[in-house]
Write an enzyme that holds these catalytic residues in place. Structure first.
Site, short mmCIF file in Angstrom:
data_model
loop_
_atom_site.label_atom_id
_atom_site.label_comp_id
_atom_site.label_asym_id
_atom_site.label_seq_id
_atom_site.Cartn_x
_atom_site.Cartn_y
_atom_site.Cartn_z
N ASP A 184 0.84 -1.21 0.00
CA ASP A 184 0.00 0.00 0.00
C ASP A 184 0.87 1.25 0.00
OD1 ASP A 184 1.02 -0.29 2.53
OD2 ASP A 184 -0.90 -0.14 3.58
N ASP A 208 7.76 -5.54 13.58
CA ASP A 208 8.39 -4.22 13.56
C ASP A 208 8.70 -3.71 14.96
OD1 ASP A 208 5.64 -4.14 13.81
OD2 ASP A 208 5.35 -2.35 12.60
#
Length: 322
Positions: free
Chosen positions: A91, A167
């Site tokens: 995205d 992350d």
């Protein structure tokens, strides 16, 4: 891990950087779309194992994403034996100089072992906080979102890769081990995924106003030696030291009335959040490190101007040696 918007740079880039799309799962439309790009190699990750979340109520998406990352990076680094890989989520839109930026930064990544990865993202990259498209910084906070790492680093991370929240795991002190990340002032990626796994969480406030670089920078002629560990510490320390200190409450108003670089000291995480909220920058911390911080210092531009605002931690000046 590539997106459609990159395709306009695809022809020039494909000869130099092999492009891969890694699909997680078996959606036929996604596969057909991926296969429609002639110069992109397609990989498919099919994992039929049921996901066991560690805590009740967790989204299984976070587990599937972490699992897919590990599989795809193992494929590229181990099976294909690439020395470096740039990871881009589906995205993301990229700036025209996205690949040139990474190519220039690759030399730093190869030679400076204190750099863990290079990112194209600045968490405080909203239009009102940026000014200089050439400026790059070191940061103790892993920005992710369009980033490059080396095979050496991956071989260290792969065996202990987490089941979910990869992350935030990279942001842990014991994983990062005092290494830092290179990030730009002006983002080289733009996230248009309002309906991604984060559920448009702060899309309107933080992601929508991000400035995507549109300035032409000749990265081949940029001298990036200021980003090596020793050079950056000295340069950044001098910049912080020469900024005008602003004390007490209502820092926003005081900063507004000064036409110079300003530094504002915060005492702890709560105090940082209070000051950050006044200016509208990210308040979030992970494992003791504010987003985009270097030695506890968060820097951003004041109202899209040349002026910098430094939010400085209680121990930052000592760490910077000033």
């Amino acid at each position: 891990m590539m997106d459609n918007n990159s395709s306009r740079y695809q022809k020039a880039v494909a000869s130099k950087f092999p492009l891969f799309i890694s699909q997680d799962g078996t959606n036929g439309d996604v596969k057909n779309k991926a296969l429609s790009y002639t110069q992109i190699r397609y990989m498919q990750h099919v994992d039929l194992e049921p996901v066991h979340t560690e805590r009740p109520g967790e989204h299984i998406a976070y587990y599937k994403i972490a699992n897919h990352y590990k599989w795809a990076l193992d494929e590229l680094f181990i099976k294909h034996d690439f020395r470096r890989v740039i990871i881009l989520e589906d995205d993301m839109e990229i700036a025209p100089d996205f690949f040139d930026y990474f190519e220039a930064a690759a030399k730093l990544l190869d030679t400076d072992k204190s750099i863990m990865a290079v990112s194209s993202w600045n968490d405080n990259g909203q239009k009102q906080f940026v000014y200089d498209p050439k400026a790059l910084y070191r940061s103790d906070f892993f920005p992710g979102l369009g980033w490059m790492l080396t095979k050496t680093t991956w071989m260290e991370l792969s065996p202990k890769w987490p089941k979910a929240y990869w992350d935030d795991w990279v942001r842990l002190k014991e994983v990062r081990r005092d290494r830092q990340f290179i990030r730009p002032e002006v983002c080289r990626t733009y996230n248009f995924g309002e309906h991604g796994s984060s559920m448009g969480q702060f899309f309107d406030q933080y992601l929508k106003p991000i400035k995507l670089n549109d300035a032409h920078i000749d990265w081949t002629s940029e001298d990036l030696s200021y980003l090596t560990e020793d050079n950056f510490l000295i340069k950044f320390g001098k910049d912080v030291a020469s900024a005008t200190p602003v004390h007490g409450f209502d820092e926003l108003l005081k900063a507004h009335n000064l036409d110079v670089d300003v530094r504002i000291q915060y005492d702890d995480q709560g105090d940082f959040e209070r000051v950050a909220r006044q200016f509208g920058v990210f308040e979030e911390w992970k494992d003791g490190v504010p987003r985009a911080a270097y030695k506890g210092v968060v820097v951003f531009r004041y109202k899209s101007s040349r002026r910098r605002i430094y939010l400085v931690g209680p121990d930052s000046l000592r760490q910077l040696g000033v």
